[in-house]
Design a protein around this motif. Structure first.
Motif, mmCIF file in Angstrom:
data_model
loop_
_atom_site.group_PDB
_atom_site.id
_atom_site.type_symbol
_atom_site.label_atom_id
_atom_site.label_comp_id
_atom_site.label_asym_id
_atom_site.label_seq_id
_atom_site.Cartn_x
_atom_site.Cartn_y
_atom_site.Cartn_z
ATOM 1 N N ASP A 178 36.649 48.103 43.859
ATOM 2 C CA ASP A 178 37.742 48.951 44.344
ATOM 3 C C ASP A 178 37.951 48.702 45.826
ATOM 4 O O ASP A 178 37.065 48.962 46.640
ATOM 5 N N LYS A 191 31.682 49.950 38.565
ATOM 6 C CA LYS A 191 32.626 49.690 39.661
ATOM 7 C C LYS A 191 31.921 49.937 40.988
ATOM 8 O O LYS A 191 31.197 50.921 41.133
ATOM 9 N N ASN A 247 40.571 50.098 47.427
ATOM 10 C CA ASN A 247 41.369 51.215 47.917
ATOM 11 C C ASN A 247 42.627 50.682 48.638
ATOM 12 O O ASN A 247 43.246 49.756 48.136
ATOM 13 N N GLU A 273 40.675 46.652 41.927
ATOM 14 C CA GLU A 273 41.485 47.871 42.067
ATOM 15 C C GLU A 273 42.031 47.938 43.488
ATOM 16 O O GLU A 273 41.290 47.742 44.455
ATOM 17 N N ASP A 316 45.112 50.081 45.870
ATOM 18 C CA ASP A 316 46.157 51.091 45.997
ATOM 19 C C ASP A 316 47.244 50.585 46.938
ATOM 20 O O ASP A 316 46.947 50.143 48.059
ATOM 21 N N GLU A 339 46.249 55.101 41.204
ATOM 22 C CA GLU A 339 45.498 56.356 41.162
ATOM 23 C C GLU A 339 46.111 57.447 42.043
ATOM 24 O O GLU A 339 45.900 58.629 41.782
ATOM 25 N N HIS A 390 41.262 58.249 36.530
ATOM 26 C CA HIS A 390 40.625 58.250 37.861
ATOM 27 C C HIS A 390 39.784 59.516 37.930
ATOM 28 O O HIS A 390 40.303 60.618 37.804
HETATM 29 MG MG LIG Z 1 40.254 53.665 43.163
#
Ligand SMILES: [Mg+2]
Length: 412
Positions: free
Chosen positions: A218, A162, A220, A244, A246, A268, A317
């Protein structure tokens, strides 16, 4: 057996402090839990101190009762820093209970379902861009260096990696608008430049590692829903393990998941079954990410089981010390629906010595042991050799010690 002492201890983790809860009993047992969060280490340690009076003098073994005692104390501050402190305490209590019984923690939850867990190499390139000089890793000056890193991951036995929005250069940078200060860094609209940089980064990795290695990116919190959807569509041709992202809105995630063939991982930052429930019941993600140091073990198991009932895979995570690696491995050992486990491979040289028995990592897997408790303790001598905050430094919490020039709000 009674709890004699509860304390929070920090250790310098290079670019983030690691935070541990140490609980000692009146008969000499010591339990350890990790609850690291580089954003709020002082707050978490303070919350541990706020909860200590509730625990000292109690039998440590009825762990669930003590969890709910703590929850009643902090529920007006539900989630966040207070739950991370509770999680560190709860993890240390499970360690004591398992050691008192002479069994690994996973035995208390009906495990093990497996003897090893497949890993993905996390922050691949990210850590080298941020801290490569400190760690002595090869520089990432060009996309050829990114390709060489991809080949190194495969040569070292890993089958998945990742990365973040790494942009090679002199120095290499990581595009993290959410961490940079400045005008409009939370607008979250991807520019043509960053879309091109993402395409080139993932395309370079895919060509280097071949079609069978799992690739994750990712993002975020750094974009809004529409921006992430554009990125996910852009990456469809690379058959990602996942993108990924959030986001606190389960409907926003569901919109992305239903609009692209790129698999979506998220969640996460959520703590407690209560926070996960709307995401899982809506089937808002392909992979639900669970942070054990922030949830504690019992909540993490319950979240994993609800995910199973919703036909959703989970993945721990885990960007922490080896103690948290063990917390996450024990979670994998008691759940039947785990996709893969995160681990940071580029890390400080004292990561191994900081625990009494580092976990075996071989052939791209982390291997379970049958040692009591979590299977290793923190070596307090090594911890004291690497204090946080570093002597003479202020201890600013966010990505401590990192050259701020290596984080950028603009691709270059
Ligand atoms: Mg993450």
């Amino acid at each position: 057996m009674r709890i004699a002492r509860v304390e929070a201890l920090h250790c310098d983790g290079g670019w983030r402090p690691w935070t541990f809860v140490r609980i000692e009993t009146d008969n000499g047992l010591v339990g350890w839990g990790e609850c690291s969060d580089n954003r709020s280490p002082h707050g978490i340690a303070g919350c541990v101190r706020d909860l200590a009076d509730l625990l000292v003098g109690q039998d440590p073994r009825p762990v669930e009762r003590l969890y709910w005692d703590m929850l009643r104390r902090v529920r007006q501050n539900s989630g966040g820093v207070s739950h991370k402190a509770m999680a560190g305490i709860e993890l240390a209590l499970w360690d004591i209970k398992a050691k008192a019984l002479g069994v690994p923690v996973y035995e208390l939850f009906g495990g093990p379902l497996r003897d090893r867990m497949r890993l993905y190499w996390s922050h691949c390139g990210t850590t080298r861009a941020r801290m490569g000089t400190f760690l002595g890793t090869p520089p990432l000056k060009t996309y050829d260096d990114i390709a060489a890193l991809g080949r190194e991951v495969v040569a070292r036995g890993f089958t998945a990696l990742k990365t973040n929005m790494v942009i090679p250069g002199e120095p290499a940078t990581v595009y993290f608008p959410g961490f940079a200060s400045g005008i409009n860094t939370t607008d979250g609209a991807p520019t043509v430049e960053i879309l091109d940089a993402i395409d080139r980064l993932i395309g370079t990795f895919r060509a280097a590692v071949g079609p069978k290695v799992g690739l994750c990116l990712d993002l975020n919190y750094n974009f809004r829903t529409e921006g992430v959807l554009r990125i996910a569509k852009l990456l469809e041709r690379y058959d990602m393990q996942w993108v990924e992202y959030d986001n606190w809105d389960p409907d926003a995630l569901l919109q992305i998941k239903q609009s692209t063939s790129t698999r979506l991982a998220s969640c996460e930052s959520l703590v407690t079954l209560r926070q996960y429930r709307p995401f899982l019941e809506r089937h808002a993600v392909d992979v639900a990410i669970i942070d054990v140091p922030w949830n504690g073990f019992s909540q993490a198991v319950q979240i994993g089981r609800l995910a199973e009932a919703c036909e959703i895979n989970v993945a721990p995570h885990n960007y922490y010390s080896h103690l948290a690696d063990l917390h996450s491995l024990h979670l994998c050992a008691v759940l039947p629906n785990v996709r893969i486990m995160e681990i940071d491979i580029d890390d400080v040289p004292w990561k191994g010595p900081l625990v009494t028995k580092p976990p075996l990592i071989r052939d791209g897997h982390i291997w379970l042991s049958d040692a009591p408790g979590w299977g290793a303790d923190i070596d307090e001598r090594v911890l004291r050799e690497h204090p946080w905050p570093r002597p003479g430094e202020g201890g600013a919490p966010l990505f401590y010690g990192m050259d701020p020039g290596h984080m950028t709000a603009r691709p270059r």
